[in-house]
Motif scaffolding. Sequence first.
Motif, PDB file in Angstrom:
ATOM      1  N   PHE A 167      16.015   6.195  10.467  1.00 28.53           N
ATOM      2  CA  PHE A 167      15.519   4.877  10.094  1.00 28.53           C
ATOM      3  C   PHE A 167      14.176   4.681  10.770  1.00 28.53           C
ATOM      4  O   PHE A 167      14.025   4.899  11.974  1.00 28.53           O
ATOM      5  CB  PHE A 167      16.496   3.790  10.530  1.00 28.53           C
ATOM      6  CG  PHE A 167      17.870   3.950   9.950  1.00 28.53           C
ATOM      7  CD1 PHE A 167      18.186   3.394   8.732  1.00 28.53           C
ATOM      8  CD2 PHE A 167      18.832   4.683  10.627  1.00 28.53           C
ATOM      9  CE1 PHE A 167      19.450   3.539   8.197  1.00 28.53           C
ATOM     10  CE2 PHE A 167      20.095   4.843  10.096  1.00 28.53           C
ATOM     11  CZ  PHE A 167      20.403   4.278   8.870  1.00 28.53           C
ATOM     12  N   SER A 168      13.242   4.249   9.975  1.00 27.76           N
ATOM     13  CA  SER A 168      11.889   4.077  10.508  1.00 27.76           C
ATOM     14  C   SER A 168      11.690   2.739  11.191  1.00 27.76           C
ATOM     15  O   SER A 168      10.681   2.551  11.869  1.00 27.76           O
ATOM     16  CB  SER A 168      10.867   4.211   9.363  1.00 27.76           C
ATOM     17  OG  SER A 168      11.134   3.260   8.339  1.00 27.76           O
ATOM     18  N   ILE A 169      12.620   1.814  11.023  1.00 25.90           N
ATOM     19  CA  ILE A 169      12.461   0.468  11.575  1.00 25.90           C
ATOM     20  C   ILE A 169      13.677   0.139  12.417  1.00 25.90           C
ATOM     21  O   ILE A 169      14.818   0.288  11.967  1.00 25.90           O
ATOM     22  CB  ILE A 169      12.293  -0.572  10.449  1.00 25.90           C
ATOM     23  CG1 ILE A 169      11.066  -0.231   9.605  1.00 25.90           C
ATOM     24  CG2 ILE A 169      12.182  -1.981  11.017  1.00 25.90           C
ATOM     25  CD1 ILE A 169      10.976  -1.006   8.335  1.00 25.90           C
ATOM     26  N   ARG A 170      13.437  -0.310  13.632  1.00 25.88           N
ATOM     27  CA  ARG A 170      14.505  -0.685  14.559  1.00 25.88           C
ATOM     28  C   ARG A 170      14.171  -2.059  15.134  1.00 25.88           C
ATOM     29  O   ARG A 170      13.125  -2.229  15.763  1.00 25.88           O
ATOM     30  CB  ARG A 170      14.638   0.357  15.677  1.00 25.88           C
ATOM     31  CG  ARG A 170      15.056   1.715  15.177  1.00 25.88           C
ATOM     32  CD  ARG A 170      14.957   2.787  16.248  1.00 25.88           C
ATOM     33  NE  ARG A 170      13.596   2.967  16.699  1.00 25.88           N
ATOM     34  CZ  ARG A 170      12.701   3.724  16.073  1.00 25.88           C
ATOM     35  NH1 ARG A 170      13.028   4.352  14.966  1.00 25.88           N
ATOM     36  NH2 ARG A 170      11.485   3.857  16.542  1.00 25.88           N
ATOM     37  N   ILE A 171      15.073  -3.006  14.915  1.00 24.02           N
ATOM     38  CA  ILE A 171      14.819  -4.391  15.307  1.00 24.02           C
ATOM     39  C   ILE A 171      15.966  -4.866  16.190  1.00 24.02           C
ATOM     40  O   ILE A 171      17.134  -4.748  15.797  1.00 24.02           O
ATOM     41  CB  ILE A 171      14.703  -5.301  14.077  1.00 24.02           C
ATOM     42  CG1 ILE A 171      13.672  -4.754  13.085  1.00 24.02           C
ATOM     43  CG2 ILE A 171      14.331  -6.717  14.490  1.00 24.02           C
ATOM     44  CD1 ILE A 171      13.586  -5.554  11.801  1.00 24.02           C
ATOM     45  N   PRO A 172      15.705  -5.404  17.358  1.00 21.86           N
ATOM     46  CA  PRO A 172      16.779  -6.009  18.162  1.00 21.86           C
ATOM     47  C   PRO A 172      17.419  -7.181  17.428  1.00 21.86           C
ATOM     48  O   PRO A 172      16.792  -7.849  16.598  1.00 21.86           O
ATOM     49  CB  PRO A 172      16.056  -6.458  19.442  1.00 21.86           C
ATOM     50  CG  PRO A 172      14.822  -5.630  19.487  1.00 21.86           C
ATOM     51  CD  PRO A 172      14.422  -5.376  18.083  1.00 21.86           C
ATOM     52  N   TYR A 173      18.698  -7.399  17.753  1.00 24.78           N
ATOM     53  CA  TYR A 173      19.429  -8.466  17.072  1.00 24.78           C
ATOM     54  C   TYR A 173      18.745  -9.828  17.226  1.00 24.78           C
ATOM     55  O   TYR A 173      18.671 -10.619  16.278  1.00 24.78           O
ATOM     56  CB  TYR A 173      20.857  -8.538  17.611  1.00 24.78           C
ATOM     57  CG  TYR A 173      21.771  -7.465  17.054  1.00 24.78           C
ATOM     58  CD1 TYR A 173      21.493  -6.857  15.835  1.00 24.78           C
ATOM     59  CD2 TYR A 173      22.911  -7.063  17.746  1.00 24.78           C
ATOM     60  CE1 TYR A 173      22.322  -5.883  15.326  1.00 24.78           C
ATOM     61  CE2 TYR A 173      23.749  -6.081  17.246  1.00 24.78           C
ATOM     62  CZ  TYR A 173      23.448  -5.497  16.030  1.00 24.78           C
ATOM     63  OH  TYR A 173      24.263  -4.522  15.520  1.00 24.78           O
ATOM     64  N   PRO A 213       0.814  -1.229   0.000  1.00 25.19           N
ATOM     65  CA  PRO A 213       0.000   0.000   0.000  1.00 25.19           C
ATOM     66  C   PRO A 213       0.843   1.272   0.000  1.00 25.19           C
ATOM     67  O   PRO A 213       0.364   2.319  -0.446  1.00 25.19           O
ATOM     68  CB  PRO A 213      -0.813  -0.129   1.293  1.00 25.19           C
ATOM     69  CG  PRO A 213      -0.788  -1.573   1.636  1.00 25.19           C
ATOM     70  CD  PRO A 213       0.527  -2.087   1.147  1.00 25.19           C
ATOM     71  N   GLN A 214       2.102   1.200   0.490  1.00 26.74           N
ATOM     72  CA  GLN A 214       2.942   2.389   0.512  1.00 26.74           C
ATOM     73  C   GLN A 214       3.274   2.885  -0.889  1.00 26.74           C
ATOM     74  O   GLN A 214       3.647   4.053  -1.054  1.00 26.74           O
ATOM     75  CB  GLN A 214       4.240   2.114   1.280  1.00 26.74           C
ATOM     76  CG  GLN A 214       4.058   1.848   2.759  1.00 26.74           C
ATOM     77  CD  GLN A 214       3.613   0.433   3.048  1.00 26.74           C
ATOM     78  OE1 GLN A 214       3.558  -0.406   2.143  1.00 26.74           O
ATOM     79  NE2 GLN A 214       3.272   0.149   4.295  1.00 26.74           N
ATOM     80  N   PRO A 273      12.808   0.405   2.307  1.00 28.62           N
ATOM     81  CA  PRO A 273      13.310  -0.398   1.174  1.00 28.62           C
ATOM     82  C   PRO A 273      14.165  -1.579   1.598  1.00 28.62           C
ATOM     83  O   PRO A 273      14.090  -2.655   0.998  1.00 28.62           O
ATOM     84  CB  PRO A 273      14.113   0.624   0.356  1.00 28.62           C
ATOM     85  CG  PRO A 273      13.515   1.942   0.692  1.00 28.62           C
ATOM     86  CD  PRO A 273      13.125   1.839   2.134  1.00 28.62           C
ATOM     87  N   MET A 274      14.981  -1.388   2.640  1.00 25.55           N
ATOM     88  CA  MET A 274      15.806  -2.501   3.100  1.00 25.55           C
ATOM     89  C   MET A 274      14.944  -3.597   3.716  1.00 25.55           C
ATOM     90  O   MET A 274      15.218  -4.797   3.523  1.00 25.55           O
ATOM     91  CB  MET A 274      16.820  -1.992   4.134  1.00 25.55           C
ATOM     92  CG  MET A 274      17.800  -3.059   4.585  1.00 25.55           C
ATOM     93  SD  MET A 274      18.807  -3.653   3.201  1.00 25.55           S
ATOM     94  CE  MET A 274      19.542  -5.109   3.889  1.00 25.55           C
ATOM     95  N   LEU A 275      13.920  -3.208   4.431  1.00 27.07           N
ATOM     96  CA  LEU A 275      13.024  -4.217   4.996  1.00 27.07           C
ATOM     97  C   LEU A 275      12.311  -4.988   3.899  1.00 27.07           C
ATOM     98  O   LEU A 275      12.159  -6.215   3.977  1.00 27.07           O
ATOM     99  CB  LEU A 275      12.006  -3.553   5.921  1.00 27.07           C
ATOM    100  CG  LEU A 275      11.025  -4.499   6.611  1.00 27.07           C
ATOM    101  CD1 LEU A 275      11.760  -5.439   7.538  1.00 27.07           C
ATOM    102  CD2 LEU A 275       9.971  -3.715   7.380  1.00 27.07           C
ATOM    103  N   SER A 309      21.469  -7.833  -3.900  1.00 25.46           N
ATOM    104  CA  SER A 309      20.638  -6.645  -4.092  1.00 25.46           C
ATOM    105  C   SER A 309      21.053  -5.932  -5.361  1.00 25.46           C
ATOM    106  O   SER A 309      22.166  -6.094  -5.852  1.00 25.46           O
ATOM    107  CB  SER A 309      20.789  -5.706  -2.893  1.00 25.46           C
ATOM    108  OG  SER A 309      22.127  -5.254  -2.802  1.00 25.46           O
ATOM    109  N   PRO A 310      20.165  -5.087  -5.905  1.00 32.05           N
ATOM    110  CA  PRO A 310      20.511  -4.338  -7.116  1.00 32.05           C
ATOM    111  C   PRO A 310      21.660  -3.393  -6.869  1.00 32.05           C
ATOM    112  O   PRO A 310      21.989  -3.025  -5.742  1.00 32.05           O
ATOM    113  CB  PRO A 310      19.213  -3.581  -7.434  1.00 32.05           C
ATOM    114  CG  PRO A 310      18.146  -4.343  -6.729  1.00 32.05           C
ATOM    115  CD  PRO A 310      18.776  -4.903  -5.505  1.00 32.05           C
TER     116      PRO A 310
END
Length: 960
Positions: free
Chosen positions: A695-701, A112-113, A777-779, A742-743
């Motif tokens: 960065f809009s996304i932060r994920i613990p290791y 949807p984005q 984009p990375m996600l 990745s491209p």
Amino acid sequence: PVKLRACVRVYSLQVNGAREQVQTCRLSLNDSLERDVRTFLVDEAELHTYDDLTKVNPLTPTIVLKCLQARYGARVFYTRAGCTLVALNPFQPVLDLYSLDVMHKYHAAAQPQDLKPHIFIVAEEAYRNVRGQVEPVNQSLVVSGESGAGKTWTSRCLMKYYATVAASRHGSRLPPRVPHPATGPPFSCKSQDTVEKIERRVLDSNPIMEAFGNARTVRNGNSSRFGKYIQLQLNSSQLLVGASVQTYLLEKTRVAFQAANERNFHIFYQVNARLPYDERGNRKTEAGVGDAGGPDVCLVAKRRENPRRFPYVSLPREDFFQETVEAMASLGIDVDKRAQIFRLLAGILQLGNVRFRPPACESKRCELGEQSEGSLRKAASLLRVSSDELEERLSVQRLHAGRQGALLKPCSAGECAVRRDCLAKVIYAHLFEWLVTFINGSMCADDASWCTFIGLLDVYGFERFPLNSLEQLCINYANEKLQQHFVTLYLRAQQEEYVSEGMHWSIVRYRDNQDCLDLIEGSPSSIFSLLNEECRLNRASDAERLSKRLQTELSRSSSVSWDKFSTQPHFTVAHYAGDVTYHIHGMMEKNKDPVPPELLNLLQQSEVPLLQSLFAGSGTEGHGPRGPSKVTVVSKFKNSLESLMRILHSTTPHYTRCIKPNADCTPLSFKGEEVMSQLEACGLVETIHISAAGFSIRIPYGSFVQRYGLITSARLPAQTSHEEDRLALVVQDILSAVLMTSPAGLSSSSSNNNNNNNNATTTMVHCGKTKLFLTNPMLELLEAHRNRVRSAKAFCVQCCWRRYQRRRRAVRTQRVTRIQAAVRAWLVRREVRKWHRAASVIQTRWRSWRTWMDTLAKEELDGAEEKCEEEFRPMPPLSHAPREGHPVQPPSVGAPVAVCAWPLGLALACTPHLTLTFTATGFQRLASATAALKIPYRQGEYKVETNQFERGVASIRAQP
């Protein structure tokens, strides 16, 4: 001295030169920035194409304002601003923007984005995050903005979207969508009726809440005069199974008082326009039916051409009575309950017509004013209480003086008006609470039937009126708390997290409103604490005394000020959205919110069942065992707001900023100054800066490895000092494997904790000390690679499973073949054994019979030889041969030969080949004999063959 003056002169010249260089550099930077801005704004026709404000460069408030203005002019009302969505109010209906087709378009989209900005994108993102990609958590949608910015409409669209999406999973409203990895496949239609029922009730709760809780103000025609937090309850299949509503601080003072050009709650105008009552409190027959006229007593009321004017209802309003009644019926409020509700509302309107005039003697109570006696009787009849008791309770105060009992004190005309308004407000407040409880009871699901929720927060917007009191202070305090939550979550916490995780980050300055919150709610001294302290003291309210205390104890705060030339007690608070002046007069009485116990006792004696149930057990409300209760309006509101903030902190929030383009609510009119003030107040430009660079996304290791560890086959090192180091190595391997495929152009940089190489990522990803920071984009790249790996591994699993199944099938086939061969062999052996037994029997019988026949034949041969030797005489040869064509005549033989004594078989076997000529009768006899002996036929001759010489001795009886 000369050298000193020379040195000073040289030093001054150096300082001046440095200043000129700094000024020149500053001017050059400003000139370059202005040139960039001018260059960017040259082609203003393309400004409306920027869907995301983080893409504009250079990023300045002027460019952001110009982009919003260009998009507003192009009738594009939604724009992304980093982590928030900006919604501009068009002040006119745009129905095609919220149709079912548009809902399906955003709901069925894989990403949807990638579509145009819309409020449905925020809704769909929250809906999919409930079954999130990494950590599924509850979601909250916070709709904020000034009064009149469109928050109520936005919340209504969100509720309709979720109700429609939940119904679409059963195929009742929308076409089936493509299953998304985060949401899973659609489920079965086992409870479609229940879902549609919940959907209707969720949507029908809006008209009721708006009718009883919204009113017109000078800034908004449909302003929410209460805050609400709606929880949409979802089960494990993301099915909408229920909903609940939590309300905050209803502005009940609006029942008795409205400022200039403002209105009361909408429901009073609907009742006044549709439900006329006579002097006895019964509905007039011209409205349809009487008070007990049948089941449709609340639906047949016709619109009155000239509705009465009440002091509580000052201005006319459009009529939505039928919509409100239909919503009540849909929620399960029966006809009798609706009749009681409208009766209470009509009684409140009649209370507003009651006026008291001062008595002739101070020892007597106040008398009713002109034309007030009829209104008092109507109000008493509608409320089903005694009119005399109602008049007495309004004009006489009952005081408790210890053991001496109650003392009756006549009230002044002003105090009677206050008690009258207090009675109207407390009835309406309890009725509103009863409605909220009933709505929750009809929509809320059991705790065991739902596991997650999506919350919709719709609170009153920031308000600034010519006359501001306690209501505006609480409303603006709530907006300050929400702004602080946004600042803490997006502006402060993100930057602090970037720095703590080892990222080279340039701090973006923002406007923090913590000082304003400390002024309002801080300890030990704040506006709320001093106000509560004054209210808890058993003394008369004094605005001047409270004003002096505020000036004495809060003068050090930079967020409060006073106008020295004003004669009215007041204070001015510097809010994040602007300065607001609050008048202290009447603020303490509103904070105490006293309800005389004699009025509550009167309402408990009412013959209206609903009114009696509203005040059951409320005889001591507002009073404790030693006087007035210590719980104030400010304390209750602060506690409820703190519980709301705890809910918001435990969920993933999604912010939508509603912007009011102009103060006059004119369609498609854009006032740059007002919009700029709102952008600066909510810190939107700073938010865009942080979103563009962060960065809009932060994920613990740990969570990252748990989800994306299947991309690589690397294992955790066995010998490391810290858990984070082990996880960091695995994360590095995963990112390397992903970025290698990745491209071109996608790059990343990470920080090596051991070598203190903390290089901030430029585009895609950054590895911190304990977390991984990603962009969208990375996600998406990670998810795509993970899906490919999962597909490959699923293919391998399928191949292994098929190979296993084939091997298993081959083994089973081989085993079955062996079993079948064994069974067939056993059956053959059993049959052969039968044959062997039968053959043995036959052979035994045959041998015995052969032996017996041999014996008989031998006996016959022995007897035949003896007799042949005695009687054998040779036959004479034939004298001539027969001719062809002549009849055969037997030769003339002298005497008969004794051949008949021989066994015919032996005789014929021993004779040579004969050529005989027979007559017809003789030939028939010979043919019969040869046929019996099986003599083969030959052309022109007959021959007799026996087994006498080849197969041993035999007899003619040896033939079967």
